[in-house]
Design a protein around this motif. Structure first.
Motif, PDB file in Angstrom:
ATOM      1  N   THR A 142       0.819  -1.226   0.000  1.00  0.00           N
ATOM      2  CA  THR A 142       0.000   0.000   0.000  1.00  0.00           C
ATOM      3  C   THR A 142       0.850   1.273   0.000  1.00  0.00           C
ATOM      4  O   THR A 142       0.365   2.348  -0.368  1.00  0.00           O
ATOM      5  N   LEU A 143       2.109   1.157   0.422  1.00  0.00           N
ATOM      6  CA  LEU A 143       2.981   2.332   0.416  1.00  0.00           C
ATOM      7  C   LEU A 143       3.138   2.904  -0.990  1.00  0.00           C
ATOM      8  O   LEU A 143       3.289   4.106  -1.174  1.00  0.00           O
ATOM      9  N   TRP A 144       3.081   2.024  -1.981  1.00  0.00           N
ATOM     10  CA  TRP A 144       3.296   2.465  -3.354  1.00  0.00           C
ATOM     11  C   TRP A 144       2.039   3.077  -3.973  1.00  0.00           C
ATOM     12  O   TRP A 144       2.031   3.414  -5.148  1.00  0.00           O
ATOM     13  N   GLN A 145       1.002   3.228  -3.166  1.00  0.00           N
ATOM     14  CA  GLN A 145      -0.148   4.001  -3.621  1.00  0.00           C
ATOM     15  C   GLN A 145       0.162   5.498  -3.628  1.00  0.00           C
ATOM     16  O   GLN A 145      -0.510   6.272  -4.297  1.00  0.00           O
ATOM     17  N   HIS A 146       1.178   5.892  -2.849  1.00  0.00           N
ATOM     18  CA  HIS A 146       1.624   7.281  -2.842  1.00  0.00           C
ATOM     19  C   HIS A 146       2.482   7.521  -4.093  1.00  0.00           C
ATOM     20  O   HIS A 146       3.503   6.854  -4.288  1.00  0.00           O
ATOM     21  N   ALA A 147       2.076   8.474  -4.908  1.00  0.00           N
ATOM     22  CA  ALA A 147       2.834   8.764  -6.132  1.00  0.00           C
ATOM     23  C   ALA A 147       4.267   9.175  -5.808  1.00  0.00           C
ATOM     24  O   ALA A 147       5.216   8.779  -6.492  1.00  0.00           O
ATOM     25  N   GLY A 148       4.445   9.968  -4.733  1.00  0.00           N
ATOM     26  CA  GLY A 148       5.782  10.401  -4.345  1.00  0.00           C
ATOM     27  C   GLY A 148       6.660   9.244  -3.907  1.00  0.00           C
ATOM     28  O   GLY A 148       7.860   9.225  -4.188  1.00  0.00           O
ATOM     29  N   PHE A 149       6.067   8.266  -3.213  1.00  0.00           N
ATOM     30  CA  PHE A 149       6.843   7.107  -2.774  1.00  0.00           C
ATOM     31  C   PHE A 149       7.239   6.248  -3.968  1.00  0.00           C
ATOM     32  O   PHE A 149       8.326   5.666  -3.981  1.00  0.00           O
ATOM     33  N   ARG A 150       6.374   6.163  -4.974  1.00  0.00           N
ATOM     34  CA  ARG A 150       6.733   5.429  -6.193  1.00  0.00           C
ATOM     35  C   ARG A 150       7.926   6.105  -6.876  1.00  0.00           C
ATOM     36  O   ARG A 150       8.857   5.430  -7.321  1.00  0.00           O
ATOM     37  N   SER A 151       7.884   7.422  -6.946  1.00  0.00           N
ATOM     38  CA  SER A 151       9.004   8.149  -7.553  1.00  0.00           C
ATOM     39  C   SER A 151      10.288   7.942  -6.747  1.00  0.00           C
ATOM     40  O   SER A 151      11.365   7.727  -7.310  1.00  0.00           O
ATOM     41  N   ALA A 152      10.168   8.003  -5.416  1.00  0.00           N
ATOM     42  CA  ALA A 152      11.340   7.788  -4.560  1.00  0.00           C
ATOM     43  C   ALA A 152      11.902   6.381  -4.735  1.00  0.00           C
ATOM     44  O   ALA A 152      13.118   6.172  -4.657  1.00  0.00           O
ATOM     45  N   SER A 153      11.029   5.420  -4.991  1.00  0.00           N
ATOM     46  CA  SER A 153      11.479   4.036  -5.181  1.00  0.00           C
ATOM     47  C   SER A 153      12.300   3.889  -6.454  1.00  0.00           C
ATOM     48  O   SER A 153      13.282   3.135  -6.486  1.00  0.00           O
ATOM     49  N   TRP A 154      11.911   4.614  -7.509  1.00  0.00           N
ATOM     50  CA  TRP A 154      12.726   4.590  -8.727  1.00  0.00           C
ATOM     51  C   TRP A 154      14.115   5.170  -8.453  1.00  0.00           C
ATOM     52  O   TRP A 154      15.129   4.645  -8.931  1.00  0.00           O
ATOM     53  N   VAL A 155      14.161   6.226  -7.668  1.00  0.00           N
ATOM     54  CA  VAL A 155      15.452   6.810  -7.313  1.00  0.00           C
ATOM     55  C   VAL A 155      16.258   5.823  -6.460  1.00  0.00           C
ATOM     56  O   VAL A 155      17.477   5.682  -6.632  1.00  0.00           O
ATOM     57  N   ALA A 156      15.581   5.129  -5.539  1.00  0.00           N
ATOM     58  CA  ALA A 156      16.268   4.153  -4.683  1.00  0.00           C
ATOM     59  C   ALA A 156      16.856   3.011  -5.496  1.00  0.00           C
ATOM     60  O   ALA A 156      17.973   2.552  -5.232  1.00  0.00           O
ATOM     61  N   LEU A 157      16.097   2.524  -6.493  1.00  0.00           N
ATOM     62  CA  LEU A 157      16.622   1.475  -7.375  1.00  0.00           C
ATOM     63  C   LEU A 157      17.888   1.942  -8.080  1.00  0.00           C
ATOM     64  O   LEU A 157      18.889   1.216  -8.157  1.00  0.00           O
ATOM     65  N   THR A 158      17.835   3.168  -8.609  1.00  0.00           N
ATOM     66  CA  THR A 158      18.989   3.710  -9.324  1.00  0.00           C
ATOM     67  C   THR A 158      20.154   3.939  -8.372  1.00  0.00           C
ATOM     68  O   THR A 158      21.318   3.693  -8.724  1.00  0.00           O
ATOM     69  N   THR A 180      16.703   9.087 -14.535  1.00  0.00           N
ATOM     70  CA  THR A 180      16.030   9.004 -13.241  1.00  0.00           C
ATOM     71  C   THR A 180      15.727  10.385 -12.662  1.00  0.00           C
ATOM     72  O   THR A 180      14.926  10.509 -11.725  1.00  0.00           O
ATOM     73  N   VAL A 181      16.348  11.432 -13.192  1.00  0.00           N
ATOM     74  CA  VAL A 181      16.027  12.792 -12.757  1.00  0.00           C
ATOM     75  C   VAL A 181      14.535  13.064 -12.944  1.00  0.00           C
ATOM     76  O   VAL A 181      13.908  13.778 -12.146  1.00  0.00           O
ATOM     77  N   LEU A 182      13.930  12.480 -13.968  1.00  0.00           N
ATOM     78  CA  LEU A 182      12.500  12.643 -14.214  1.00  0.00           C
ATOM     79  C   LEU A 182      11.690  12.122 -13.023  1.00  0.00           C
ATOM     80  O   LEU A 182      10.694  12.736 -12.614  1.00  0.00           O
ATOM     81  N   ALA A 183      12.111  10.976 -12.463  1.00  0.00           N
ATOM     82  CA  ALA A 183      11.429  10.426 -11.288  1.00  0.00           C
ATOM     83  C   ALA A 183      11.698  11.276 -10.055  1.00  0.00           C
ATOM     84  O   ALA A 183      10.829  11.450  -9.202  1.00  0.00           O
ATOM     85  N   ALA A 184      12.913  11.830  -9.964  1.00  0.00           N
ATOM     86  CA  ALA A 184      13.275  12.627  -8.785  1.00  0.00           C
ATOM     87  C   ALA A 184      12.362  13.838  -8.627  1.00  0.00           C
ATOM     88  O   ALA A 184      12.040  14.231  -7.506  1.00  0.00           O
ATOM     89  N   TRP A 185      11.929  14.432  -9.729  1.00  0.00           N
ATOM     90  CA  TRP A 185      11.062  15.597  -9.621  1.00  0.00           C
ATOM     91  C   TRP A 185       9.649  15.243  -9.158  1.00  0.00           C
ATOM     92  O   TRP A 185       8.862  16.114  -8.821  1.00  0.00           O
ATOM     93  N   GLY A 186       9.357  13.947  -9.117  1.00  0.00           N
ATOM     94  CA  GLY A 186       8.062  13.521  -8.590  1.00  0.00           C
ATOM     95  C   GLY A 186       8.073  13.294  -7.089  1.00  0.00           C
ATOM     96  O   GLY A 186       7.042  12.966  -6.497  1.00  0.00           O
ATOM     97  N   VAL A 187       9.239  13.430  -6.453  1.00  0.00           N
ATOM     98  CA  VAL A 187       9.364  13.260  -5.001  1.00  0.00           C
ATOM     99  C   VAL A 187       9.045  14.580  -4.330  1.00  0.00           C
ATOM    100  O   VAL A 187       9.828  15.527  -4.378  1.00  0.00           O
ATOM    101  N   LYS A 188       7.878  14.670  -3.736  1.00  0.00           N
ATOM    102  CA  LYS A 188       7.455  15.901  -3.061  1.00  0.00           C
ATOM    103  C   LYS A 188       7.908  15.888  -1.617  1.00  0.00           C
ATOM    104  O   LYS A 188       8.083  14.846  -1.005  1.00  0.00           O
TER     105      LYS A 188
END
Length: 466
Positions: free
Chosen positions: A266-282, A455-463
């Motif tokens: 359920t954590l990945w229901q947050h759009a910001g957390f999804r973006s942060a997860s892409w950054v974490a993978l990278t 991944t910078v594109l995902a980083a801008w989704g981290v609020k």
């Protein structure tokens, strides 16, 4: 006798928190040393066992994958058995695995022992953060976390340098006995300093979900490893891939139905957390992938000794620790999106620099570009923590911290595997000779640069709340 933190504080006096912090640093540094120092020994292991990259990379990815799985065991084991028993069991198993590695005669034995070590590291390391938060509850927590973090960051800096020197003089087996003195100190001191009290109510451990996730991770890694050697139609390739897919689907279905899921989806229901997860993978790809790729490049292409290759990473690691402190300070003044984007672009520049320099570049030039990359990673680490957790509710914080660490480790395990796959593919495609090897490494660095830039594109989704 069950000792809680209050009892131990009364027994050892006002300096108990400092003694405990020192113990936790020693134990964690031993685990980190084991995870990073192996990379400078890979060429020597490849030579002694007459194996190639598709097999030897399991010594790195197997450890990281098992550590990723072990993270999910840590909270339950700590609650069920207490910090003392959990840490001592993990350290004892780690010591036994290290000693057995010294007499290993086959590659599969080394790989199995590295997987056991990774599982121990995943179980032991999270205990440190929990105890620091508890024992420094009345003040000094920030300083304690800073000291602990600096020590843990020094370990991957010292590991390749010290490990490389030992490999040059004593062979690859030195990598396995190098952390043992620290493990023994932590094991013995833990008998007196670690609390042994257990939680009255232990959360239910979902063994079925744990088994599904473990099978999915290792089968997926097996699929990627076998795909480097055989055609996709070969049963040794598609069977692990099919098994990973089935186990992964079963894990997701189980997690959705569970009242206390092993990994809260359920954590990945947050759009910001999804973006942060892409950054974490990278971030995991960059942190572990570069630590894997750079020593290998220096030894196989540039002709460095293991000790010299490890020495090149020493100043880079020290700068990473300094940059992490700077990143923490900046986190209070700039948005997470800005810091994450900056860190990603700095690392992308470093990878592009390593790809751009020609063969025979000076030690200082190669060291400079490695240092630039570590500065980028140092900025990323605290920004990712604040950016990923800032968007969660108070009840989700603990789960979110564990989940984002899990994703980062996942990025490391699969990142090293995918880089090995890409490196072997490009080496073969370019002709399979020495020049092809150089080109394959250059293209691998370009690949890392591209991934970080995108991944910078995902980083801008981290609020964040800034």
């Amino acid at each position: 006798m069950r000792d809680d933190l209050q009892t131990l504080q009364q027994r050892f006096g006002a300096r108990y928190p400092q003694w405990l912090l020192a113990l936790l640093m020693v134990g964690s540094m031993a685990m980190v040393l084991a995870s990073t120092s192996i990379n400078v020994a890979l060429p020597a292991i490849m030579q002694d066992f007459a194996i190639g990259l598709p097999l030897v990379h399991w010594l790195s990815t197997g450890f990281l994958a098992a550590m990723t799985v072990g993270l999910l065991l840590a909270a339950w084991a700590h609650s069920r058995f207490g910090a003392r028993r959990t840490a001592q069991f993990g350290l004892l198993l780690f010591i036994i695995s290290s000693l057995l590695a010294l007499v290993a005669e086959a590659t599969w034995q080394l790989i199995a022992l590295r997987i056991a070590q990774g599982l121990c590291a995943g179980i032991v390391q999270p205990i440190a953060m929990v105890l620091i938060f508890r024992v420094f509850a009345d003040g000094g927590r920030g300083t304690a976390l800073g000291i602990y973090g600096l020590g843990v960051m020094l370990a991957p800096s010292l590991g390749p340098g010290v490990g490389g020197y030992l490999v040059d003089h004593f062979g690859w087996a030195a990598i396995f006995w190098m952390p043992l003195p620290m493990c023994l100190v932590a094991l013995l001191a833990g008998q007196w300093l670690l609390p042994s009290v257990r939680e009255r109510t232990t959360p239910r451990f979902d063994s079925w979900a744990f088994a599904c996730l473990s099978v999915a991770l290792f089968a997926a890694l097996g699929f990627l490893a076998q795909a480097q050697r055989f055609a996709l139609t070969d049963p040794s390739v598609w069977l692990p891939g099919f098994l990973a897919l089935v186990a992964g689907v079963l894990f997701v279905l189980r997690s959705r139905r569970a009242a206390q899921p092993l990994l809260p989806l359920t954590l990945w229901q947050h759009a910001g957390f999804r973006s942060a997860s892409w950054v974490a993978l990278t971030l995991g790809l960059g942190l572990y992938g570069s630590t894997y790729l750079i020593p290998l490049y220096l030894q196989t292409v540039e002709g460095f000794s293991a000790g010299r290759a490890g020495l090149l990473l020493l100043p880079a690691g020290l700068l990473m620790g300094m940059a992490s402190f700077l990143g923490g300070w900046l986190s209070d003044r700039l948005t997470a999106a800005m810091l994450l984007s900056g860190g990603l672009l700095v690392f992308a520049l470093s990878a592009a620099g390593l790809a751009w320099v020609g063969q025979g570049a000076s030690f200082l030039v190669l060291c400079f570009w490695a240092c630039v990359g570590r500065i980028g990673l140092g900025i990323l680490l605290p920004a990712l923590s604040t950016g990923s957790l800032d968007i969660l509710t108070a009840d989700e914080l603990a789960q979110g911290a564990g989940a984002i660490t899990f994703v980062r480790q996942l990025g490391g395990a699969f990142g090293v595997n995918l880089l090995t796959f890409f490196l072997e593919w490009r080496h073969s495609a370019e002709g399979g000779d020495q020049l092809a090897q150089l080109l394959a490494f250059k293209q691998s660095f370009w690949l890392m640069a591209g991934v970080f830039a995108v991944t910078v594109l995902a980083a801008w989704g981290v609020k964040s709340s800034k």
